[in-house]
Design a protein around this motif. Structure first.
Motif, PDB file in Angstrom:
ATOM      1  N   GLY A   1       0.775  -1.257   0.000  1.00 39.23           N
ATOM      2  CA  GLY A   1       0.000   0.000   0.000  1.00 39.23           C
ATOM      3  C   GLY A   1       0.803   1.301   0.000  1.00 39.23           C
ATOM      4  O   GLY A   1       0.577   2.159  -0.865  1.00 39.23           O
ATOM      5  N   PRO A   2       1.765   1.497   0.939  1.00 38.71           N
ATOM      6  CA  PRO A   2       2.470   2.782   0.977  1.00 38.71           C
ATOM      7  C   PRO A   2       3.231   3.072  -0.320  1.00 38.71           C
ATOM      8  O   PRO A   2       3.310   4.227  -0.750  1.00 38.71           O
ATOM      9  CB  PRO A   2       3.461   2.607   2.154  1.00 38.71           C
ATOM     10  N   VAL A   3       3.756   2.027  -0.954  1.00 37.98           N
ATOM     11  CA  VAL A   3       4.499   2.224  -2.207  1.00 37.98           C
ATOM     12  C   VAL A   3       3.513   2.525  -3.346  1.00 37.98           C
ATOM     13  O   VAL A   3       3.755   3.407  -4.184  1.00 37.98           O
ATOM     14  CB  VAL A   3       5.359   0.974  -2.529  1.00 37.98           C
ATOM     15  N   VAL A   4       2.384   1.799  -3.354  1.00 38.93           N
ATOM     16  CA  VAL A   4       1.380   2.023  -4.402  1.00 38.93           C
ATOM     17  C   VAL A   4       0.891   3.474  -4.356  1.00 38.93           C
ATOM     18  O   VAL A   4       0.707   4.123  -5.389  1.00 38.93           O
ATOM     19  CB  VAL A   4       0.187   1.040  -4.246  1.00 38.93           C
TER      20      VAL A   4
ATOM     21  N   ALA B   1       8.865   4.313   2.267  1.00 36.83           N
ATOM     22  CA  ALA B   1       7.594   3.586   2.148  1.00 36.83           C
ATOM     23  C   ALA B   1       7.831   2.077   2.235  1.00 36.83           C
ATOM     24  O   ALA B   1       7.027   1.335   2.816  1.00 36.83           O
ATOM     25  CB  ALA B   1       6.913   3.950   0.833  1.00 36.83           C
ATOM     26  N   LYS B   2       8.956   1.616   1.667  1.00 39.16           N
ATOM     27  CA  LYS B   2       9.236   0.175   1.659  1.00 39.16           C
ATOM     28  C   LYS B   2       9.428  -0.398   3.061  1.00 39.16           C
ATOM     29  O   LYS B   2       9.240  -1.595   3.283  1.00 39.16           O
ATOM     30  CB  LYS B   2      10.485  -0.104   0.805  1.00 39.16           C
ATOM     31  N   LEU B   3       9.787   0.469   4.010  1.00 41.43           N
ATOM     32  CA  LEU B   3       9.989  -0.015   5.389  1.00 41.43           C
ATOM     33  C   LEU B   3       8.697  -0.584   5.989  1.00 41.43           C
ATOM     34  O   LEU B   3       8.730  -1.438   6.870  1.00 41.43           O
ATOM     35  CB  LEU B   3      10.496   1.120   6.291  1.00 41.43           C
ATOM     36  N   ALA B   4       7.561  -0.094   5.488  1.00 39.24           N
ATOM     37  CA  ALA B   4       6.279  -0.550   6.040  1.00 39.24           C
ATOM     38  C   ALA B   4       5.710  -1.730   5.242  1.00 39.24           C
ATOM     39  O   ALA B   4       4.575  -2.142   5.457  1.00 39.24           O
ATOM     40  CB  ALA B   4       5.291   0.607   6.047  1.00 39.24           C
ATOM     41  N   VAL B   5       6.493  -2.265   4.305  1.00 38.51           N
ATOM     42  CA  VAL B   5       6.008  -3.369   3.459  1.00 38.51           C
ATOM     43  C   VAL B   5       6.573  -4.701   3.947  1.00 38.51           C
ATOM     44  O   VAL B   5       7.756  -4.783   4.300  1.00 38.51           O
ATOM     45  CB  VAL B   5       6.427  -3.133   1.981  1.00 38.51           C
ATOM     46  N   GLY B   6       5.769  -5.719   3.943  1.00 41.87           N
ATOM     47  CA  GLY B   6       6.239  -7.064   4.313  1.00 41.87           C
ATOM     48  C   GLY B   6       5.072  -7.911   4.801  1.00 41.87           C
ATOM     49  O   GLY B   6       4.498  -7.637   5.860  1.00 41.87           O
ATOM     50  N   TYR B   7       4.704  -8.902   3.993  1.00 40.51           N
ATOM     51  CA  TYR B   7       3.511  -9.701   4.341  1.00 40.51           C
ATOM     52  C   TYR B   7       3.683 -10.452   5.653  1.00 40.51           C
ATOM     53  O   TYR B   7       2.704 -10.797   6.324  1.00 40.51           O
ATOM     54  CB  TYR B   7       3.152 -10.656   3.197  1.00 40.51           C
TER      55      TYR B   7
ATOM     56  N   THR C   1      12.048  -4.051  -5.432  1.00 42.13           N
ATOM     57  CA  THR C   1      12.663  -2.802  -5.887  1.00 42.13           C
ATOM     58  C   THR C   1      11.817  -1.578  -5.540  1.00 42.13           C
ATOM     59  O   THR C   1      12.320  -0.462  -5.526  1.00 42.13           O
ATOM     60  CB  THR C   1      12.813  -2.821  -7.427  1.00 42.13           C
ATOM     61  N   GLY C   2      10.522  -1.786  -5.314  1.00 37.63           N
ATOM     62  CA  GLY C   2       9.608  -0.652  -5.104  1.00 37.63           C
ATOM     63  C   GLY C   2       9.272   0.042  -6.419  1.00 37.63           C
ATOM     64  O   GLY C   2       8.637   1.095  -6.426  1.00 37.63           O
ATOM     65  N   LEU C   3       9.653  -0.567  -7.546  1.00 32.98           N
ATOM     66  CA  LEU C   3       9.423   0.076  -8.854  1.00 32.98           C
ATOM     67  C   LEU C   3       8.293  -0.605  -9.630  1.00 32.98           C
ATOM     68  O   LEU C   3       8.081  -1.816  -9.512  1.00 32.98           O
ATOM     69  CB  LEU C   3      10.700   0.018  -9.703  1.00 32.98           C
ATOM     70  N   GLY C   4       7.609   0.195 -10.443  1.00 38.14           N
ATOM     71  CA  GLY C   4       6.595  -0.356 -11.341  1.00 38.14           C
ATOM     72  C   GLY C   4       7.285  -1.232 -12.386  1.00 38.14           C
ATOM     73  O   GLY C   4       8.393  -0.914 -12.823  1.00 38.14           O
ATOM     74  N   LEU C   5       6.610  -2.313 -12.798  1.00 39.59           N
ATOM     75  CA  LEU C   5       7.228  -3.228 -13.764  1.00 39.59           C
ATOM     76  C   LEU C   5       7.396  -2.538 -15.111  1.00 39.59           C
ATOM     77  O   LEU C   5       6.570  -1.709 -15.495  1.00 39.59           O
ATOM     78  CB  LEU C   5       6.333  -4.463 -13.964  1.00 39.59           C
ATOM     79  N   THR C   6       8.445  -2.899 -15.817  1.00 41.63           N
ATOM     80  CA  THR C   6       8.643  -2.310 -17.145  1.00 41.63           C
ATOM     81  C   THR C   6       8.624  -3.363 -18.254  1.00 41.63           C
ATOM     82  O   THR C   6       8.443  -3.032 -19.412  1.00 41.63           O
ATOM     83  CB  THR C   6       9.997  -1.558 -17.216  1.00 41.63           C
ATOM     84  N   ASP C   7       8.829  -4.630 -17.885  1.00 43.80           N
ATOM     85  CA  ASP C   7       8.948  -5.636 -18.955  1.00 43.80           C
ATOM     86  C   ASP C   7       7.680  -6.467 -19.170  1.00 43.80           C
ATOM     87  O   ASP C   7       7.516  -7.087 -20.208  1.00 43.80           O
ATOM     88  CB  ASP C   7      10.135  -6.578 -18.680  1.00 43.80           C
TER      89      ASP C   7
END
Ligand code: AMP
Ligand code: MG
Length: 339
Positions: free
Chosen positions: A106-109, A130-136, A253-259
């Protein structure tokens, strides 16, 4: 006494309804004996979707999900069976994919949504924070009391990759309760599919795989009694310096996919199809194929960008598109021109 004439079973008629829900168009196509049954059943199905939107939405501040995000880091919160069930399914897919699928993204989105609005990439520093708050693994589910505990502060759950598939199935279950088995519910690209239409072997489902320039490529699958989802960057993307970033984020990576241009999954249920279409988009082609092949009744079709071109790959169980099936049949039974 004469027996009353047996009422003839009325032939099934096709009905179609659509409404905007969950940020997309929900479409119901069904076959029923009469208009009253069709319209009552589909109204109830839409009501069910509305109920789920009020639980799952991360746009509505008063949704159950948002309430949980605000309070579940202080103490475990009891939640509705729908929210518990979708979070359980999410955890399962996170484990299967080693965290490629992760609803705590969520925070990254949110940063990427803002970036799309402003047409610029998110700041690297903000992304790392934002990534610090991510992790299932920071979501603790207790099946005994249907409670959710969030181990960290500032966590934000986003069910955008799984909720529509769940809702499409739930809507179709309402139709089933009304005795309507021959139906299809489409929540944008997430479809829950029942028995085939009368006299047909399946529903013709158009899969829009990719777009290059203004060209859109679509193929047809004939399906019944399953679910299918297509995830891709066709509508939601950010283009910066000629690079197209998808709304699907790689949590590493916290990045949107490109491929990944698009991924179509066929699965026994909508929750699985929706979650996996997102997940397989993130994984490498070889990991995506081996995950799809390892799961019962799951099939996948991947479209990737490679060196300015599109490549397509399919998992072992992916059925032929109707165009391919026709072509194969014509090779088996060539039609020779009359002399
Ligand atoms: P879909 O269109 O089903 O592939 O879902 C895409 C949506 O899922 C995005 O708009 C985000 O809200 C959310 N999302 C993005 N990346 C992930 C991820 N890695 N895991 C789970 N949800 C994600
Ligand atoms: Mg999805």
């Amino acid at each position: 006494m004469a027996w009353p004439a047996l009422a003839k079973a009325s032939p099934l008629k096709r009905f179609e309804y659509s409404l905007p829900r969950m940020g997309t168009i929900f479409r119901i196509v069904l076959y029923a004996g009469n208009a009253t049954l069709a319209s009552e059943a589909s109204s109830e199905a839409f009501e069910r979707v509305e109920q789920l939107e009020q639980i799952f939405s991360d746009y509505r501040e008063d949704s159950e999900l948002m309430r949980v995000c605000r309070t579940a880091s202080q103490s475990p919160q009891r939640v509705s069976p729908d929210l518990f069930s979708i979070l359980q399914s999410s955890q399962r897919v996170s484990e299967l994919s080693d965290g490629a699928f992760d609803v705590t993204i969520g925070p990254v989105v949110r940063l990427w949504r803002e970036a799309r609005r402003q047409r610029r990439l998110p700041e690297a520093e903000q992304l790392s924070k934002a990534k610090l708050a991510v992790g299932y693994r920071n979501v603790v589910l207790d099946p005994d009391d249907l409670s959710v505990f969030l181990k960290r502060d500032h966590m934000s759950l986003d069910l955008g990759a799984i909720a529509k598939g769940y809702a499409a199935d739930q809507a179709r279950m309402v139709l089933e309760k009304h005795g309507i088995h021959c139906a299809l519910v489409a929540a944008g690209g997430d479809l829950s599919i029942g028995d085939p239409p009368p006299g047909a072997a399946g529903w013709d489902v158009e899969i829009r795989s990719w777009t290059s320039g203004s060209e859109s490529e679509s193929q047809t699958l004939q399906l019944h009694n399953c679910s299918t989802s297509t995830s891709g960057d066709k509508f939601q993307f950010l283009e910066v310096k000629g690079k197209r970033y998808s709304h699907i984020i790689d949590p590493n990576t916290g990045l949107g996919l490109t491929d990944s241009a698009s991924t179509t999954v066929i699965a026994p249920d909508g929750t699985t199809a929706d979650a996996l279409a997102t997940t397989l988009s993130i994984l490498s082609v070889s990991r995506a194929l081996s995950l799809a092949d390892s799961l019962d009744q799951v099939a996948a079709f991947l479209v990737r960008r490679q060196g300015g071109k599109f490549i397509t790959v399919r998992s072992r169980r992916f059925p032929p598109f109707s165009e391919e099936a026709r072509h194969q049949a014509s090779l088996k039974h060539p039609v020779s021109a009359p002399h």
